[in-house]
Design an enzyme around this catalytic site. Sequence first.
Site, PDB file in Angstrom:
ATOM      1  N   GLY A 100      15.559 -22.339  11.793  1.00 39.31           N
ATOM      2  CA  GLY A 100      14.990 -21.158  11.836  1.00 39.31           C
ATOM      3  C   GLY A 100      13.792 -21.352  13.120  1.00 39.31           C
ATOM      4  O   GLY A 100      13.629 -22.501  13.596  1.00 39.31           O
ATOM      5  N   GLY A 102      10.885 -22.626  13.934  1.00 38.95           N
ATOM      6  CA  GLY A 102       9.794 -23.059  13.507  1.00 38.95           C
ATOM      7  C   GLY A 102       8.316 -23.097  14.215  1.00 38.95           C
ATOM      8  O   GLY A 102       7.386 -23.319  13.601  1.00 38.95           O
ATOM      9  N   ARG A 103       8.722 -23.176  15.703  1.00 36.60           N
ATOM     10  CA  ARG A 103       7.320 -22.949  16.405  1.00 36.60           C
ATOM     11  C   ARG A 103       7.524 -21.873  17.457  1.00 36.60           C
ATOM     12  O   ARG A 103       6.971 -22.109  18.735  1.00 36.60           O
ATOM     13  CB  ARG A 103       7.226 -24.455  17.092  1.00 36.60           C
ATOM     14  CG  ARG A 103       8.306 -25.107  17.747  1.00 36.60           C
ATOM     15  CD  ARG A 103       7.864 -26.241  18.754  1.00 36.60           C
ATOM     16  NE  ARG A 103       8.818 -26.811  19.357  1.00 36.60           N
ATOM     17  CZ  ARG A 103       9.409 -27.912  18.887  1.00 36.60           C
ATOM     18  NH1 ARG A 103       9.106 -28.474  17.841  1.00 36.60           N
ATOM     19  NH2 ARG A 103      10.612 -28.475  19.858  1.00 36.60           N
ATOM     20  N   GLY A 135       3.968 -25.840  13.865  1.00 41.92           N
ATOM     21  CA  GLY A 135       4.458 -24.841  14.740  1.00 41.92           C
ATOM     22  C   GLY A 135       3.792 -24.648  16.142  1.00 41.92           C
ATOM     23  O   GLY A 135       3.969 -23.511  17.117  1.00 41.92           O
ATOM     24  N   ARG A 199      21.385 -17.669  18.458  1.00 45.15           N
ATOM     25  CA  ARG A 199      22.258 -19.079  18.698  1.00 45.15           C
ATOM     26  C   ARG A 199      23.282 -19.195  17.649  1.00 45.15           C
ATOM     27  O   ARG A 199      23.457 -18.037  16.647  1.00 45.15           O
ATOM     28  CB  ARG A 199      21.151 -20.193  18.095  1.00 45.15           C
ATOM     29  CG  ARG A 199      20.050 -20.183  18.830  1.00 45.15           C
ATOM     30  CD  ARG A 199      18.649 -20.166  17.914  1.00 45.15           C
ATOM     31  NE  ARG A 199      17.540 -20.089  18.858  1.00 45.15           N
ATOM     32  CZ  ARG A 199      16.963 -21.110  19.407  1.00 45.15           C
ATOM     33  NH1 ARG A 199      17.427 -22.150  19.483  1.00 45.15           N
ATOM     34  NH2 ARG A 199      15.583 -20.891  19.978  1.00 45.15           N
ATOM     35  N   ASP A 269      21.826 -25.360  16.544  1.00 40.18           N
ATOM     36  CA  ASP A 269      20.798 -24.358  16.458  1.00 40.18           C
ATOM     37  C   ASP A 269      20.185 -24.258  17.816  1.00 40.18           C
ATOM     38  O   ASP A 269      19.416 -23.415  18.070  1.00 40.18           O
ATOM     39  CB  ASP A 269      19.882 -24.722  15.282  1.00 40.18           C
ATOM     40  CG  ASP A 269      19.224 -26.136  15.657  1.00 40.18           C
ATOM     41  OD1 ASP A 269      20.251 -27.111  15.376  1.00 40.18           O
ATOM     42  OD2 ASP A 269      18.081 -26.365  15.859  1.00 40.18           O
TER      43      ASP A 269
END
Length: 524
Positions: A100, A102-103, A135, A199, A269
């Site tokens: 996911g 994350g940042r 993040g 993605r 990803d």
Amino acid sequence: MKLNIDNTFTNELPADEELNVFPRQVSDACFSFVKPRVPSEPKILHYSSEMTSAIGLSKEEAESEDFTKIFSGTEVYQDTKPYAMCYGGHQFGNWAGQLGDGRAINLFEVVKNNKRWALQLKGSGLTPYSRTADGLAVLRSSVREHLCSEAMFHLGVPTTRSLSLALTGDQVLRDVQYNGNPAYEKGAVVCRLAPSFIRFGNFQILTARQDRKNLRLLMNYTIRHFFPGITENTKEGYIQFFKKVSKDTLKMVMDWQRVGFVHGVMNTDNMSILGLTIDFGPYGWLEGYDKNWTPNTTDSQHRRYRFGQQPNVALWNLAQLGSALNLIVDDVPALENILNEYQDSFTLAYQKMMRDKLGFNTEEDTDELLFQELEKTLHLTETDMTIFYRNLANFKKDETLAANSTALDFIKDSFYSPEELKDETLQGWLNWLKSYQTRLLKEDTSDEARKAKMNAVNPKYVLRNYMSQLAIDAADNGDYSLISELHELLKKPYENQPENEKWFAKRPEWARNKVGCSMLSCSS
């Protein structure tokens, strides 16, 4: 500051019901609502006038306080709800489960001139997908992403774009070399843009959870908004979708190969469903031509994502996507046929790329052998890929070749160690040039026309890692002029720019093993 907002992703797809932000597994959802972290002292260092115009902002608006607030994460634009996407992926060939954003925090979608842009802040704080990280992002990685996004576009490579680069005024702890010596660095935020940031992994995570309902919703949404001409919610449409994704991915990777770009982290990803170059981490351009080179320190042992392997990795990633889509397609042979077509298409695409790079308008049976021999020759001595191909355009096809190194004068600037041009190395180069000359004599094209053809696909200027590092070092000391200089330089990578000739040069020796100038970590 007025933008034409039209949010489709959050309006049409299921949201995470938990509104508190803490690392967790998120199920039955495609995204989570989350607000950016408010920076302590935001400052816009640079913005792309092309992209501000693309989303409908004037120069005055781009230089306003409102722009700084919105694109640093200080304020949320009116009537919008920022969010982070949920996706999974294979990292270095292994299934990693949920990953996911994350940042990264998606701000909103803008429509201007019938073109849709999703805008996303990278480095703007914690999301449910941050796992054990913070993040945030630092100045060095943010400068690299901002410059590279725009450089790739002007090279003609499908890519995400970058709107702006901002300092946050905060310090971020990072272990740049992963050697147990973390240090504080300047925090930064990039606002990047793409029609969509979906993605391969967005589909993979749903299949991993056997979530057919949301997989179908995501497929239909993606087709509806980004794949015109394909019918959503049908098996035939899903197969056509996969075929188009495969074709777009191959186009992107072949452009990487053409300009000598190495992504460095081709995890699933990090693969855009739209065939765009996405997630600029430890990337790099080939300096000395080396099919086995990777810029990623994490990949230094197995070199999974090395330059010469990128087309095959893309195929492997497509196979993982196909496997995920099969949960609702239920037709393995049809999906496998598309993967087989990729392999056939790659062969043709590679041959066309090489003919273009070498200035051929026709096809000859001997071409494949000539390409193979060139690759071997480029490995005889360290040879700069960009300078070699650019200067090869100066070759005169009816010129008498000398039997010594003077025959190589027109490409001598591409050799890192010219003194090695003797004995077998010299002979290898002379043999290839003779074969190249013989092949050119079969073309009707004049030397001038061939040079123009070659210069249109072989760039003169690319964003070498040492160039980025110079800009990073200067920015760290409060001088942002080099960011602007490189940004302008790379808008015209195929043109001769006499005032910028200093950038048409091999990597300097001081940069060979310097941190940030050769291999890089994923640390940002």
